[in-house]
Design a protein around this motif. Structure first.
Motif, mmCIF file in Angstrom:
data_model
loop_
_atom_site.group_PDB
_atom_site.id
_atom_site.type_symbol
_atom_site.label_atom_id
_atom_site.label_comp_id
_atom_site.label_asym_id
_atom_site.label_seq_id
_atom_site.Cartn_x
_atom_site.Cartn_y
_atom_site.Cartn_z
ATOM 1 N N TYR A 148 0.822 -1.206 0.000
ATOM 2 C CA TYR A 148 0.000 0.000 0.000
ATOM 3 C C TYR A 148 0.853 1.251 0.000
ATOM 4 O O TYR A 148 0.480 2.268 -0.602
ATOM 5 C CB TYR A 148 -0.949 -0.011 1.202
ATOM 6 C CG TYR A 148 -2.085 -0.995 1.062
ATOM 7 C CD1 TYR A 148 -2.233 -1.773 -0.083
ATOM 8 C CD2 TYR A 148 -3.014 -1.170 2.074
ATOM 9 C CE1 TYR A 148 -3.259 -2.675 -0.215
ATOM 10 C CE2 TYR A 148 -4.061 -2.068 1.959
ATOM 11 C CZ TYR A 148 -4.172 -2.820 0.812
ATOM 12 O OH TYR A 148 -5.195 -3.718 0.688
ATOM 13 N N SER A 149 1.987 1.213 0.688
ATOM 14 C CA SER A 149 2.884 2.370 0.660
ATOM 15 C C SER A 149 3.412 2.596 -0.754
ATOM 16 O O SER A 149 3.535 3.743 -1.204
ATOM 17 C CB SER A 149 4.042 2.178 1.646
ATOM 18 O OG SER A 149 4.867 1.088 1.252
ATOM 19 N N PHE A 160 0.508 4.125 -2.764
ATOM 20 C CA PHE A 160 0.344 5.550 -2.462
ATOM 21 C C PHE A 160 1.431 6.374 -3.142
ATOM 22 O O PHE A 160 1.172 7.478 -3.631
ATOM 23 C CB PHE A 160 0.384 5.778 -0.953
ATOM 24 C CG PHE A 160 -0.888 5.424 -0.251
ATOM 25 C CD1 PHE A 160 -2.096 5.992 -0.636
ATOM 26 C CD2 PHE A 160 -0.886 4.516 0.797
ATOM 27 C CE1 PHE A 160 -3.272 5.662 0.003
ATOM 28 C CE2 PHE A 160 -2.053 4.183 1.447
ATOM 29 C CZ PHE A 160 -3.257 4.755 1.052
ATOM 30 N N HIS A 210 0.831 9.258 -5.955
ATOM 31 C CA HIS A 210 1.396 10.603 -5.826
ATOM 32 C C HIS A 210 2.146 10.994 -7.100
ATOM 33 O O HIS A 210 1.986 12.117 -7.612
ATOM 34 C CB HIS A 210 2.334 10.650 -4.624
ATOM 35 C CG HIS A 210 3.017 11.967 -4.442
ATOM 36 N ND1 HIS A 210 2.353 13.096 -4.002
ATOM 37 C CD2 HIS A 210 4.310 12.336 -4.658
ATOM 38 C CE1 HIS A 210 3.201 14.111 -3.954
ATOM 39 N NE2 HIS A 210 4.395 13.682 -4.340
ATOM 40 N N GLN A 233 -8.050 10.490 -6.039
ATOM 41 C CA GLN A 233 -6.953 10.048 -5.201
ATOM 42 C C GLN A 233 -7.445 9.748 -3.786
ATOM 43 O O GLN A 233 -7.058 8.749 -3.171
ATOM 44 C CB GLN A 233 -5.864 11.115 -5.156
ATOM 45 C CG GLN A 233 -4.618 10.700 -4.375
ATOM 46 C CD GLN A 233 -3.546 11.767 -4.406
ATOM 47 O OE1 GLN A 233 -3.784 12.882 -4.846
ATOM 48 N NE2 GLN A 233 -2.374 11.430 -3.930
ATOM 49 N N LYS A 234 -8.321 10.595 -3.269
ATOM 50 C CA LYS A 234 -8.884 10.367 -1.933
ATOM 51 C C LYS A 234 -9.715 9.091 -1.911
ATOM 52 O O LYS A 234 -9.722 8.359 -0.910
ATOM 53 C CB LYS A 234 -9.734 11.562 -1.515
ATOM 54 C CG LYS A 234 -8.938 12.818 -1.193
ATOM 55 C CD LYS A 234 -9.856 13.944 -0.747
ATOM 56 C CE LYS A 234 -9.053 15.187 -0.387
ATOM 57 N NZ LYS A 234 -9.936 16.318 0.044
ATOM 58 N N ALA A 264 -7.333 6.182 -1.647
ATOM 59 C CA ALA A 264 -6.768 6.126 -0.298
ATOM 60 C C ALA A 264 -7.786 5.585 0.694
ATOM 61 O O ALA A 264 -7.451 4.768 1.571
ATOM 62 C CB ALA A 264 -6.287 7.513 0.125
ATOM 63 N N THR A 265 -9.032 6.019 0.570
ATOM 64 C CA THR A 265 -10.080 5.548 1.477
ATOM 65 C C THR A 265 -10.325 4.058 1.305
ATOM 66 O O THR A 265 -10.487 3.325 2.292
ATOM 67 C CB THR A 265 -11.395 6.314 1.216
ATOM 68 O OG1 THR A 265 -11.164 7.719 1.393
ATOM 69 C CG2 THR A 265 -12.483 5.860 2.180
ATOM 70 N N PHE A 309 -7.463 2.156 2.864
ATOM 71 C CA PHE A 309 -7.557 2.265 4.321
ATOM 72 C C PHE A 309 -8.630 1.323 4.863
ATOM 73 O O PHE A 309 -8.426 0.661 5.893
ATOM 74 C CB PHE A 309 -7.874 3.704 4.719
ATOM 75 C CG PHE A 309 -8.163 3.869 6.187
ATOM 76 C CD1 PHE A 309 -7.127 3.912 7.108
ATOM 77 C CD2 PHE A 309 -9.470 3.962 6.646
ATOM 78 C CE1 PHE A 309 -7.383 4.041 8.462
ATOM 79 C CE2 PHE A 309 -9.735 4.101 7.998
ATOM 80 C CZ PHE A 309 -8.689 4.147 8.910
#
Length: 205
Positions: A73-74, A77, A81, A102-103, A106-107, A110
């Motif tokens: 996941y890193s 992300f 970016h 993008q949000k 990320a959601t 998460f």
């Protein structure tokens, strides 16, 4: 990612599960009926050999997946970016829409990670208690089915999360369940299609 690598990953998952499940059958531990749980499974470990089996199960079910997910996941992300930065520099795509997408990615990631932690942490706590608590009679029998139920529930949550978060996944589920044939993917467009799965804008060639 290629079809061959995906098949190898699926095969490795099944082989590892088979390896862990057959441990008690070859003397690594013993399978017993667990009162109050309506199932058979590895006995509470007694001795270093049985404890090593229990520790391995906990390590492979929780620590390794959590480490892999965190690493992957890193990386995702970081790629997002870079992708957004490239869009801002070279594309006319609406920036506000790109940030919203993008949000959304990320959601989604998460939620998957949070679901994993919530579902598998009870199992980890129970399995460690089974190893290190000397008086096993102090462990309520109901903890066994609850711990396993939480772990299995994680497998049911992931498809639901992806289905609610991604129209592409919903379309894929319909194709699988309704018997529709999916278009074969070439190596060139595989990455683009995966970006669409995560709702990222993709620049066409």
């Amino acid at each position: 990612m290629t079809p061959r690598r995906i098949k190898l990953m699926i095969l490795a998952s099944w082989l590892w599960a088979l390896f862990c499940a057959t441990g008690p059958l070859v003397g690594w531990n013993t399978n017993v009926y667990k009162k109050g749980s309506s199932q058979c499974g590895p006995a509470y470990p007694k001795g270093l050999v049985a404890m090593s089996h229990s520790v391995l199960i906990s390590f492979s079910n929780y620590i390794i997946p959590l480490t892999v997910m965190t690493f992957c996941y890193s990386k995702i992300f970081r790629e997002i970016h870079v992708h957004m930065k490239r869009i801002r520099e070279t594309s006319n795509i609406d920036l506000e829409n790109s940030v919203a997408q993008q949000k959304k990615v990320a959601t989604t990631l998460f939620l998957v990670l949070a679901c994993f932690l919530l579902c598998w942490t009870p199992y980890l706590l129970y399995s460690n208690a089974a190893v290190f608590v000397k008086d096993k009679s102090k462990l309520p029998p109901i903890l066994n089915p609850l711990a396993y139920w939480c772990g299995y529930f994680n497998s049911a949550c992931n498809p639901i999360i992806y289905a609610f978060r991604s129209p592409s996944f919903r379309k894929g589920y319909k194709e699988i369940m309704c018997g529709a044939q999916s278009a074969k993917l070439s190596a060139g467009n595989y990455f683009k299609i995966n970006l669409r799965y995560f709702c990222l804008p993709v620049e066409e060639d």
